[in-house]
Scaffold this motif. Structure first.
Motif, PDB file in Angstrom:
ATOM      1  N   UNK A 135       1.636  -6.117   4.100  1.00 20.20           N
ATOM      2  CA  UNK A 135       1.670  -5.604   2.857  1.00 20.20           C
ATOM      3  C   UNK A 135       2.878  -4.630   2.644  1.00 20.20           C
ATOM      4  N   UNK A 136       3.246  -3.945   3.752  1.00 19.77           N
ATOM      5  CA  UNK A 136       4.430  -3.154   3.587  1.00 19.77           C
ATOM      6  C   UNK A 136       5.988  -3.872   3.792  1.00 19.77           C
ATOM      7  N   UNK A 137       5.854  -5.202   4.077  1.00 16.90           N
ATOM      8  CA  UNK A 137       7.118  -5.777   4.088  1.00 16.90           C
ATOM      9  C   UNK A 137       7.672  -6.505   2.820  1.00 16.90           C
ATOM     10  N   UNK A 138       8.176  -5.508   1.720  1.00 19.25           N
ATOM     11  CA  UNK A 138       8.364  -5.972   0.559  1.00 19.25           C
ATOM     12  C   UNK A 138       9.930  -6.122   0.508  1.00 19.25           C
ATOM     13  N   UNK A 139      10.631  -5.624   1.739  1.00 20.27           N
ATOM     14  CA  UNK A 139      11.960  -5.749   1.733  1.00 20.27           C
ATOM     15  C   UNK A 139      12.280  -6.150   3.073  1.00 20.27           C
ATOM     16  N   UNK A 140      12.826  -7.414   3.054  1.00 24.60           N
ATOM     17  CA  UNK A 140      13.244  -8.036   4.506  1.00 24.60           C
ATOM     18  C   UNK A 140      14.163  -7.211   4.949  1.00 24.60           C
ATOM     19  N   UNK A 141      15.088  -6.458   4.563  1.00 25.17           N
ATOM     20  CA  UNK A 141      16.217  -5.742   5.064  1.00 25.17           C
ATOM     21  C   UNK A 141      15.584  -4.563   5.929  1.00 25.17           C
ATOM     22  N   UNK A 142      14.419  -4.129   5.653  1.00 21.59           N
ATOM     23  CA  UNK A 142      13.689  -3.103   6.105  1.00 21.59           C
ATOM     24  C   UNK A 142      12.704  -3.490   7.174  1.00 21.59           C
ATOM     25  N   UNK A 156       0.711  -1.330   0.121  1.00 15.52           N
ATOM     26  CA  UNK A 156       0.113  -0.139   0.083  1.00 15.52           C
ATOM     27  C   UNK A 156       0.933   1.328  -0.136  1.00 15.52           C
ATOM     28  N   UNK A 157       0.424   2.496  -0.519  1.00 18.44           N
ATOM     29  CA  UNK A 157       1.262   3.483  -0.380  1.00 18.44           C
ATOM     30  C   UNK A 157       1.216   4.141   1.014  1.00 18.44           C
ATOM     31  N   UNK A 158       2.475   4.522   1.192  1.00 22.28           N
ATOM     32  CA  UNK A 158       3.098   4.662   2.646  1.00 22.28           C
ATOM     33  C   UNK A 158       1.895   5.460   3.496  1.00 22.28           C
ATOM     34  N   UNK A 159       1.308   6.651   2.777  1.00 23.54           N
ATOM     35  CA  UNK A 159       0.421   7.212   3.527  1.00 23.54           C
ATOM     36  C   UNK A 159      -1.044   6.612   3.923  1.00 23.54           C
ATOM     37  N   UNK A 160      -1.332   5.806   2.952  1.00 19.63           N
ATOM     38  CA  UNK A 160      -2.616   5.112   3.062  1.00 19.63           C
ATOM     39  C   UNK A 160      -2.308   4.055   4.230  1.00 19.63           C
ATOM     40  N   UNK A 161      -1.294   3.626   4.582  1.00 22.53           N
ATOM     41  CA  UNK A 161      -0.957   2.332   5.359  1.00 22.53           C
ATOM     42  C   UNK A 161      -0.945   3.143   6.673  1.00 22.53           C
ATOM     43  N   UNK A 162      -0.216   4.244   6.770  1.00 16.50           N
ATOM     44  CA  UNK A 162      -0.236   5.018   8.154  1.00 16.50           C
ATOM     45  C   UNK A 162      -1.605   5.375   8.605  1.00 16.50           C
ATOM     46  N   UNK A 163      -2.531   5.828   7.680  1.00 15.80           N
ATOM     47  CA  UNK A 163      -3.785   6.228   7.900  1.00 15.80           C
ATOM     48  C   UNK A 163      -4.523   5.094   8.536  1.00 15.80           C
ATOM     49  N   UNK A 164      -4.458   3.974   7.796  1.00 19.79           N
ATOM     50  CA  UNK A 164      -5.119   2.629   8.261  1.00 19.79           C
ATOM     51  C   UNK A 164      -4.726   2.280   9.694  1.00 19.79           C
ATOM     52  N   UNK A 165      -3.618   2.290  10.043  1.00 22.05           N
ATOM     53  CA  UNK A 165      -2.880   1.589  11.238  1.00 22.05           C
ATOM     54  C   UNK A 165      -3.311   2.722  12.469  1.00 22.05           C
ATOM     55  N   UNK A 166      -3.113   4.096  11.921  1.00 23.01           N
ATOM     56  CA  UNK A 166      -3.536   5.095  13.236  1.00 23.01           C
ATOM     57  C   UNK A 166      -5.008   5.093  13.432  1.00 23.01           C
ATOM     58  N   UNK A 167      -5.692   4.851  12.393  1.00 26.28           N
ATOM     59  CA  UNK A 167      -7.246   5.098  12.569  1.00 26.28           C
ATOM     60  C   UNK A 167      -8.039   3.726  13.277  1.00 26.28           C
ATOM     61  N   UNK A 168      -7.471   2.713  12.814  1.00 27.22           N
ATOM     62  CA  UNK A 168      -8.000   1.229  13.520  1.00 27.22           C
ATOM     63  C   UNK A 168      -7.518   1.375  15.150  1.00 27.22           C
ATOM     64  N   UNK A 169      -6.187   1.670  15.210  1.00 23.67           N
ATOM     65  CA  UNK A 169      -6.162   1.778  16.543  1.00 23.67           C
ATOM     66  C   UNK A 169      -6.585   2.596  17.337  1.00 23.67           C
ATOM     67  N   UNK A 170      -6.956   3.923  16.653  1.00 19.85           N
ATOM     68  CA  UNK A 170      -7.598   4.933  17.336  1.00 19.85           C
ATOM     69  C   UNK A 170      -8.804   4.512  17.784  1.00 19.85           C
ATOM     70  N   UNK A 171      -9.669   3.885  16.744  1.00 16.71           N
ATOM     71  CA  UNK A 171     -11.143   3.451  16.794  1.00 16.71           C
ATOM     72  C   UNK A 171     -11.198   2.645  18.054  1.00 16.71           C
TER      73      UNK A 171
END
Length: 491
Positions: free
Chosen positions: A133-140, A6-21
Motif C-alpha cells: 500500500x505504501x509503494x505508490x512511488x517506485x523511486x522511493x 495508508x497514512x504513514x502513521x497508521x502504516x507504522x503502527x500496524x507493522x510495529x504492532x503486528x511484528x511485536x505481537x
C-alpha cells in the motif's frame, strides 16, 4: 486501479504492532509448552524455529495476497483472524499438552506449532500488505521498504524486552495471551471502522461465526486444565500433597518432580539423590557448619541441615524469587540469620561469596532436567574451589541418561579443579543401563569415603560410591568457551 496508500502513521503502527505481537507469542509459547515438555535447548530451538517458519510463510502469503487483492480489504481480517488464532492457542496447548507430555522430538515440535504457528503466520501477512500500500512511488521503494522493515524490527525488539522484563513478571501467561487476543481484535475492529470496508468477504453471519469462534477459544483457554498453582518468572509451579504422608508435599516445576518436603519431619528425605547428599553432609566433622546451596528448590536440604546441625549458617542462592515466596507460603520455609536467601543467578551469587567461607557447597540448580551450562564449567568449579575451606566438600547433583556423556564430562571438569573426586549413583546407572541422578563429591582433601559409604548402606535404593577416574576417562572438560550440555544430554 492502485489502492490508496495508508497514512504513514497508521502504516507504522500496524507493522510495529503486528511484528511485536509475533514476538510476544514466541516468548510466551516457551512458557506455555514448558509444563508439558520442559524448558530445554531443544524446546527453545523448536519454538524459535516454528516461529521463524510461521513468519516466513506468513510473509510470503501476505505478499501474494497483496498482489492479487486490494490490501486495504485484507488488513482488518488479518488482525481479526490473528486475534482468533491467538485465543485458540491456549486450549490447543493445554488440551494437546496433556496428550503430548514428555521430551520426544515429535511431541516438542507439534506442541510448539500449536503454541505459536497459527497466530504468528496470520499476523506476519500484515507487513507485506502494508508495504504494498505504501509503494505508490517506485523511486522511493528502497526508503519505504527499509523504513517499514526497521519499524517491524523495532516492534519485535520492544515486545521482546517488554515481555521478558514486564509482562511475564506482571501477569499469568494465560492473561498475556488473552489480553493480546483482545487487543488484536480491538485493533482489527477499529481498523475496519476507520476504513469503512467489509472486514471479511462474507455476510454478517460469517463475521458473527468468527467472533463466536474467537470467544469460544478464549473461553476454552480460560477454563482449560492449568498445570500450575502459580506461574513465577521462570517456572510453572505446583505443590502436590502426598496422600500417604500427612505432611508430605512435592514441588513440581514444569512437569518435573523437583523437591519433596515433609512439613512435620524435616529429616525425612524422599528423593534418593537428596539422601546421598545428606550422607555426604553427615560425614563432615560433628557440629555446626557453614553451607552454601546453589539452587533452593523446595529447600529440603537446608531444612535437613537446620534440624541435624543446629547453629549452622546457610546461604541459599535461588534464581526464582517467586519460588521462594511459594516455599514460604506452602512448604514451611522460614528464613533468618541461620538461613539466608539471595535471589539471583547461582554463578553471580557464588562470585559474591567470600573466599574460604564454607564447609559444604551443594550444587542443585536445574533448568528443567538440565544443569545450566554456565554452572557446569571448569571456571565455575574454580570459583566453587575458591569459596570452600581447605577441608570443605562440594556435592553436585546431575541427571544423565545412557550413554552418559554429560556426567562423564562433568566429572572430568570437576576433576580438573579438585584432586579428590568420587561419584555416587545406582549400579545400573553406572553400568549404562538406565538414566538416573548422579552425585559428584569433590574436595581438596581426601574424601571420607568410608564414612559416606556407611551412611549409604541401608538406604531404600542400592547405591554405589566409587572414585571417578575410570568413569570419566577420556571425557572432555567443559569450559565457558565450550559447554554443549544439552547436546551431551540428548538421548
Amino acid at each position: 486501479m492502485t489502492p490508496r496508500a495508508l497514512p504513514s502513521g497508521l502504516a507504522t503502527a500496524l507493522v510495529f504492532s503486528a511484528s511485536g505481537a509475533v514476538l510476544v507469542l514466541e516468548i510466551v509459547a516457551l512458557r506455555l509448552v514448558g509444563p508439558y515438555v520442559g524448558v530445554t535447548l531443544q524446546v527453545s530451538s523448536s519454538v524459535i524455529g516454528i516461529s521463524l517458519a510461521a513468519i516466513a510463510y506468513g510473509t510470503w502469503l501476505g505478499g501474494r495476497l497483496a498482489d492479487r487483492f486490494n490490501p486495504r480489504l485484507l488488513l482488518a481480517p488479518a488482525l481479526l483472524l490473528g486475534a482468533i488464532g491467538t485465543a485458540v492457542t491456549l486450549p490447543l496447548v493445554r488440551y494437546g499438552g496433556s496428550l503430548l507430555r514428555g521430551g520426544a522430538a515429535p511431541a516438542v515440535l507439534l506442541l510448539a506449532a500449536m503454541a505459536v504457528f497459527l497466530p504468528a503466520f496470520l499476523l506476519s501477512t500484515i507487513t507485506p500488505m502494508v508495504v504494498k500500500l505504501q509503494l505508490s512511488d517506485l523511486d522511493r521503494t528502497g526508503s519505504v521498504v527499509g523504513r517499514l522493515s526497521s519499524i517491524g524490527t523495532l516492534g519485535a525488539i520492544t515486545a521482546t524486552l517488554a515481555t521478558g522484563f514486564v509482562f511475564v513478571a506482571a501477569m499469568p501467561t494465560s492473561w498475556i495471551v488473552l489480553t493480546l487476543a483482545g487487543l488484536l481484535a480491538a485493533g482489527g475492529t477499529a481498523l475496519h471502522l476507520w476504513l469503512r470496508r467489509p472486514t471479511l468477504p462474507g455476510r454478517p453471519k460469517t463475521r458473527a461465526a468468527l467472533a463466536a469462534l474467537g470467544m469460544a477459544g478464549a473461553g476454552l483457554g480460560a477454563v482449560g486444565p492449568n498445570p500450575c498453582d502459580i506461574e513465577t518468572a521462570y517456572h510453572c509451579a505446583r505443590i502436590s500433597p502426598d496422600p500417604a504422608v500427612p505432611g508430605g508435599r512435592t514441588l513440581i516445576l514444569n512437569s518435573a518432580r523437583h523437591s519433596y518436603v515433609d512439613l512435620q519431619d524435616p529429616r525425612f528425605l524422599e528423593f534418593a539423590y537428596v539422601q546421598w547428599i545428606a550422607a555426604v553432609a553427615d560425614s563432615l566433622p560433628a557440629g555446626a557448619i557453614d553451607a552454601l546451596h546453589l539452587g533452593g528448590g523446595g529447600f529440603t536440604l537446608p531444612g535437613y541441615l537446620r534440624s541435624t546441625r543446629p547453629g549452622s549458617r546457610q546461604q541459599v542462592v535461588e534464581l526464582d524469587g517467586g519460588l521462594v515466596e511459594l516455599d514460604r507460603q506452602k512448604l514451611g520455609l522460614v528464613t533468618g540469620p541461620d538461613l539466608r536467601v539471595r535471589v539471583g543467578d547461582a554463578r553471580v551469587g557464588l562470585a559474591a561469596q567470600p573466599s574460604a567461607a564454607f564447609d559444604l557447597v551443594v550444587g542443585d540448580a536445574f533448568g528443567y532436567l538440565v544443569v545450566p551450562w554456565h554452572l557446569a564449567t571448569k571456571e565455575m568449579m574454580a570459583d566453587i574451589s575458591r569459596v570452600l575451606r581447605p577441608g570443605g566438600v562440594y556435592a553436585q547433583n546431575v541427571i544423565d541418561y545412557p550413554p552418559d556423556r554429560f556426567i562423564r564430562s562433568e566429572l572430568a571438569t570437576v576433576a580438573a579443579v579438585f584432586p579428590y573426586v568420587a561419584l555416587i549413583a545406582p549400579p545400573k546407572a553406572l553400568a549404562g543401563e538406565v538414566g538416573a541422578n548422579f552425585v559428584i563429591v569433590a574436595s581438596h582433601a581426601p574424601l571420607p569415603l568410608d564414612a559416606i559409604r556407611s551412611r549409604l548402606v541401608g538406604l531404600p535404593e542400592p547405591v554405589t560410591l566409587q572414585p571417578s577416574a575410570s568413569f570419566a576417562a577420556g571425557a572432555r572438560v567443559l569450559t565457558d568457551d565450550f559447554a554443549p550440555v544439552d547436546q551431551l544430554l540428548s538421548r
